[in-house]
Design a protein around this motif. Structure first.
Motif, PDB file in Angstrom:
ATOM      1  N   UNK A  77       0.841  -1.182   0.000  1.00 36.91           N
ATOM      2  CA  UNK A  77       0.000   0.000   0.000  1.00 36.91           C
ATOM      3  C   UNK A  77       0.879   1.236   0.000  1.00 36.91           C
ATOM      4  N   UNK A  78       0.334   2.312  -0.539  1.00 37.15           N
ATOM      5  CA  UNK A  78       1.057   3.578  -0.583  1.00 37.15           C
ATOM      6  C   UNK A  78       0.637   4.468   0.579  1.00 37.15           C
ATOM      7  N   UNK A  79       1.495   5.414   0.896  1.00 40.09           N
ATOM      8  CA  UNK A  79       1.209   6.379   1.955  1.00 40.09           C
ATOM      9  C   UNK A  79      -0.166   7.024   1.742  1.00 40.09           C
ATOM     10  N   UNK A  80      -0.946   7.078   2.819  1.00 38.80           N
ATOM     11  CA  UNK A  80      -2.259   7.727   2.767  1.00 38.80           C
ATOM     12  C   UNK A  80      -3.421   6.801   2.444  1.00 38.80           C
ATOM     13  N   UNK A  81      -3.149   5.577   1.995  1.00 36.51           N
ATOM     14  CA  UNK A  81      -4.233   4.641   1.681  1.00 36.51           C
ATOM     15  C   UNK A  81      -4.806   4.036   2.961  1.00 36.51           C
ATOM     16  N   UNK A  82      -6.057   3.602   2.877  1.00 37.66           N
ATOM     17  CA  UNK A  82      -6.730   2.955   3.999  1.00 37.66           C
ATOM     18  C   UNK A  82      -6.855   1.469   3.714  1.00 37.66           C
ATOM     19  N   UNK A  83      -6.848   0.681   4.773  1.00 35.16           N
ATOM     20  CA  UNK A  83      -7.046  -0.762   4.645  1.00 35.16           C
ATOM     21  C   UNK A  83      -7.718  -1.261   5.912  1.00 35.16           C
ATOM     22  N   UNK A  84      -8.236  -2.456   5.864  1.00 30.03           N
ATOM     23  CA  UNK A  84      -8.826  -3.049   7.056  1.00 30.03           C
ATOM     24  C   UNK A  84      -9.899  -4.047   6.714  1.00 30.03           C
ATOM     25  N   UNK A  85     -10.479  -4.582   7.769  1.00 25.27           N
ATOM     26  CA  UNK A  85     -11.558  -5.542   7.619  1.00 25.27           C
ATOM     27  C   UNK A  85     -12.855  -4.825   7.960  1.00 25.27           C
ATOM     28  N   UNK A  86     -13.646  -4.590   6.967  1.00 22.65           N
ATOM     29  CA  UNK A  86     -14.889  -3.846   7.164  1.00 22.65           C
ATOM     30  C   UNK A  86     -16.079  -4.766   7.424  1.00 22.65           C
ATOM     31  N   UNK A  87     -15.823  -6.086   7.543  1.00 23.07           N
ATOM     32  CA  UNK A  87     -16.920  -7.038   7.711  1.00 23.07           C
ATOM     33  C   UNK A  87     -16.704  -8.036   8.827  1.00 23.07           C
ATOM     34  N   UNK A  88     -15.790  -7.824   9.742  1.00 20.51           N
ATOM     35  CA  UNK A  88     -15.448  -8.858  10.724  1.00 20.51           C
ATOM     36  C   UNK A  88     -16.640  -9.288  11.573  1.00 20.51           C
ATOM     37  N   UNK A 146       6.848  12.556  12.722  1.00 21.23           N
ATOM     38  CA  UNK A 146       7.178  13.280  11.500  1.00 21.23           C
ATOM     39  C   UNK A 146       6.332  12.837  10.304  1.00 21.23           C
ATOM     40  N   UNK A 147       5.716  11.677  10.382  1.00 16.11           N
ATOM     41  CA  UNK A 147       4.899  11.204   9.255  1.00 16.11           C
ATOM     42  C   UNK A 147       3.405  11.288   9.555  1.00 16.11           C
ATOM     43  N   UNK A 148       3.063  11.808  10.717  1.00 13.50           N
ATOM     44  CA  UNK A 148       1.662  11.971  11.095  1.00 13.50           C
ATOM     45  C   UNK A 148       1.237  13.392  10.734  1.00 13.50           C
ATOM     46  N   UNK A 149       0.106  13.516  10.066  1.00 18.17           N
ATOM     47  CA  UNK A 149      -0.364  14.847   9.665  1.00 18.17           C
ATOM     48  C   UNK A 149      -0.994  15.578  10.852  1.00 18.17           C
ATOM     49  N   UNK A 150      -1.139  16.861  10.690  1.00 22.30           N
ATOM     50  CA  UNK A 150      -1.812  17.661  11.725  1.00 22.30           C
ATOM     51  C   UNK A 150      -3.245  17.175  11.892  1.00 22.30           C
ATOM     52  N   UNK A 151      -3.887  16.793  10.803  1.00 21.16           N
ATOM     53  CA  UNK A 151      -5.249  16.265  10.897  1.00 21.16           C
ATOM     54  C   UNK A 151      -5.271  14.966  11.701  1.00 21.16           C
ATOM     55  N   UNK A 152      -4.270  14.107  11.504  1.00 22.07           N
ATOM     56  CA  UNK A 152      -4.184  12.869  12.290  1.00 22.07           C
ATOM     57  C   UNK A 152      -4.059  13.186  13.775  1.00 22.07           C
ATOM     58  N   UNK A 153      -3.211  14.155  14.118  1.00 23.08           N
ATOM     59  CA  UNK A 153      -3.038  14.558  15.518  1.00 23.08           C
ATOM     60  C   UNK A 153      -4.346  15.111  16.065  1.00 23.08           C
ATOM     61  N   UNK A 154      -5.023  15.917  15.273  1.00 23.75           N
ATOM     62  CA  UNK A 154      -6.317  16.463  15.693  1.00 23.75           C
ATOM     63  C   UNK A 154      -7.318  15.329  15.943  1.00 23.75           C
ATOM     64  N   UNK A 155      -7.378  14.364  15.037  1.00 26.52           N
ATOM     65  CA  UNK A 155      -8.304  13.238  15.190  1.00 26.52           C
ATOM     66  C   UNK A 155      -7.994  12.426  16.441  1.00 26.52           C
ATOM     67  N   UNK A 156      -6.716  12.216  16.727  1.00 24.95           N
ATOM     68  CA  UNK A 156      -6.312  11.418  17.888  1.00 24.95           C
ATOM     69  C   UNK A 156      -6.532  12.143  19.219  1.00 24.95           C
ATOM     70  N   UNK A 157      -6.656  13.453  19.174  1.00 23.95           N
ATOM     71  CA  UNK A 157      -6.791  14.238  20.402  1.00 23.95           C
ATOM     72  C   UNK A 157      -8.175  14.851  20.582  1.00 23.95           C
ATOM     73  N   UNK A 158      -9.053  14.662  19.610  1.00 24.18           N
ATOM     74  CA  UNK A 158     -10.394  15.230  19.711  1.00 24.18           C
ATOM     75  C   UNK A 158     -10.414  16.734  19.524  1.00 24.18           C
TER      76      UNK A 158
END
Length: 128
Positions: free
Chosen positions: A1-12, A101-113
């Protein structure tokens, strides 16, 4: 996968729960059929033990984040995330960088509410 892509199990859990992640650096994945994985969890004690530990660790981290969002100031939340992601990771051709260094400001915002704007303002004031 490339940087920024999403993955996961959406049906577990038959559509009741979606689990996914965002790739921060290029990565190779191994995919398992859900029915096979469920079989392993039930019939292979080592896999079952590993899976249970992973679930409890993730549950613990989620509760810690929720507690932080409810009890810490915005500055304390951002500092906590910065400290948590201060370890080095290996990306690309063995290049080492701090995870923060590879986490975006939006990621930090999401993780901190917080909003992206608030997280950005706090990050500028603590100058990573």
């Amino acid at each position: 996968l490339k940087e920024g892509e999403f993955f996961g199990n959406l049906r577990y859990l038959d559509g009741q729960f979606s689990e996914f992640a965002k790739v921060l650096t290029p990565v190779y994945l191994r995919k398992f059929d859900s029915d096979y994985f469920k079989y392993l969890i039930v019939h292979e004690p080592e896999v079952s033990e590993w899976f249970n530990k992973q679930v409890v660790k993730r549950w613990c981290r989620a509760e810690e984040r929720l507690f932080a969002i409810r009890s810490l100031s915005p500055e304390e939340r951002v500092n906590r995330i910065c400290k948590y992601y201060s370890q080095e990771i290996v990306i690309g051709q063995g290049r080492k960088v701090k995870a923060i260094q590879v986490i975006s400001i939006q990621d930090i915002a999401d993780l901190t509410g917080l909003t992206r704007q608030t997280a950005s303002k706090i990050l500028k004031s603590i100058q990573l």
